[in-house]
Design an enzyme around this catalytic site. Structure first.
Site, PDB file in Angstrom:
ATOM      1  N   THR A  45      25.476  37.370 -68.230  1.00 42.76           N
ATOM      2  CA  THR A  45      24.840  36.286 -68.973  1.00 42.76           C
ATOM      3  C   THR A  45      25.346  34.927 -68.480  1.00 42.76           C
ATOM      4  O   THR A  45      24.579  33.969 -68.367  1.00 42.76           O
ATOM      5  CB  THR A  45      25.171  36.421 -70.474  1.00 42.76           C
ATOM      6  N   HIS A  48      23.601  33.964 -65.436  1.00 43.95           N
ATOM      7  CA  HIS A  48      22.283  33.403 -65.779  1.00 43.95           C
ATOM      8  C   HIS A  48      22.407  31.920 -66.141  1.00 43.95           C
ATOM      9  O   HIS A  48      21.588  31.092 -65.743  1.00 43.95           O
ATOM     10  CB  HIS A  48      21.664  34.148 -66.973  1.00 43.95           C
TER      11      HIS A  48
HETATM   12 ZN   LIG Z   1      28.961  39.472 -71.971  1.00 41.57          ZN
END
Ligand SMILES: [Zn+2]
Ligand SMILES: [Zn+2]
Length: 351
Positions: A45, A48
């Site tokens: 994440t 990202h």
């Molecule tokens: Zn994580």
């Protein structure tokens, strides 16, 4: 606590990150903790957010500190905090529940309807200090290794997925051998799986899984993974398939390599639409039990992760391949992006 600190921040709505050296230390509310960060880990994440993908654009509001997987020492506790004291070492549960909705009040706060995610909707942990609601703090024993503490959150994702059902004496396939997949494979091995069959495009990641107990390694660049898994299971297919890649074609293959009445658990997040070309044969006629998994249950998974580590059967530090001080944030994100290693840690006290 007043003052400023270092923090890896998302400065603007564009790719990249920056190190702020005078970011204000978070001010806490009555139910919160202020934590001195000892170790933090880069998650997919975070990549990202660094690359500023559509996923990140729709969730993160710059400028803000980023990062969510962490462990640290409590240095301040709000007036209403009862479960944690100053001086405690804690790891962070990153799903912040509202405590009021249907899911929260029926024992499933990890999928709260109004859930906030630490470091995505709230200021993150790649910093000297971070704040955390005390309901999200998992207290660690005195002297607990902070590097292991930072790994409990991602390990919990793999453990949650793996332990949705029985693993004992079963043939388990794990698709994707990044840190979460490798630790899911380790969980299967530790819980008595018969065969732990792991696939990944990167051989170094397969070796990581091998070191954690995988018994069969496949690389789709060389191997027909569905055929290999069927061959290893007498033509039936795997009893349990844990899908950790989020790659649409691999997700389809997860159904194909599961045996009839088997279990398929989807953990990896796809970025693209998924086509299941033969849903009738691959799922319906097989009576597969299919489910998704996100995060960790609060707090059954955390007890399970702790028990697995305390049993000595899993050494999660085997997934750590890089350690950086906060200043080397670009190197850290590059190491994470290249996907050849395992976990990349930021250690704020590292010189
Ligand atoms: Zn994580
Ligand atoms: Zn809720």
């Amino acid at each position: 606590m007043k003052g400023t600190m270092r923090a890896i921040i998302k400065p603007t709505a564009a790719a990249g990150a920056a190190l702020a050296t005078d970011w204000p230390i978070p001010q806490i509310g009555p139910k919160d903790l202020l934590i001195k960060v000892k170790a933090a880990a880069i998650c997919g994440t975070d990549s990202h957010i660094y690359e500023w993908t559509p996923y990140a654009q729709s969730r993160v509001k710059p400028p803000t500190p980023i990062g969510h997987e962490f462990c640290g020492e409590v240095v301040e506790a709000g007036a209403q905090v009862e479960n944690i004291q100053v001086g405690d070492m804690v790891a962070g549960e990153t799903h912040i529940p509202c405590g009021k909705c249907l899911l929260c009040t029926t024992g499933q706060p990890h999928i709260c309807q109004n859930m906030l995610i630490l470091g995505i909707h709230t200021p993150g942990v790649f910093a000297d200090y971070t704040s955390l609601p005390s309901v999200c703090a998992w207290k660690l024993p005195k002297g607990f290794d902070p590097e292991v503490g930072a790994l409990l959150e991602p390990m919990g994702v793999g453990v949650h997925g793996a332990l949705l059902g029985s693993l004992h004496a079963m043939n388990v396939a794990v698709l994707g051998s990044g840190p979460i997949g490798a630790l899911a494979a380790a969980t299967a091995a530790a819980c008595g799986a018969k065969k732990v069959m792991v696939s990944d495009m990167e051989d170094v990641r397969l070796e990581m899984a091998k070191g954690l107990g995988a018994t069969h390694l496949y690389n789709p660049k060389r191997d027909d993974v569905v055929a290999e898994v069927r061959k290893e299971t007498g033509g039936y297919g795997a009893d349990v398939v844990l899908e950790v890649t989020g790659v649409p074609a691999v997700m389809e293959s997860a159904l194909k390599m599961a045996r009839k009445a088997g279990r398929v658990t989807f953990i990896g997040l796809p970025n693209n639409p998924i086509v299941f070309n033969d849903f009738a044969n691959d799922l319906i006629y097989k009576e597969l039990k299919v489910s998704g998994v996100t995060g960790r249950t609060m707090y059954e998974t955390w007890y399970q992760v702790t028990a697995l580590i305390e049993s000595g059967k899993i050494d999660p530090k085997k997934v750590i391949t890089h350690r950086f001080p906060l200043e080397k944030y670009d190197e850290g994100f590059r190491a994470a992006r290249d996907r050849v290693g395992g976990k990349v840690l930021f250690l704020p006290e590292l010189k």
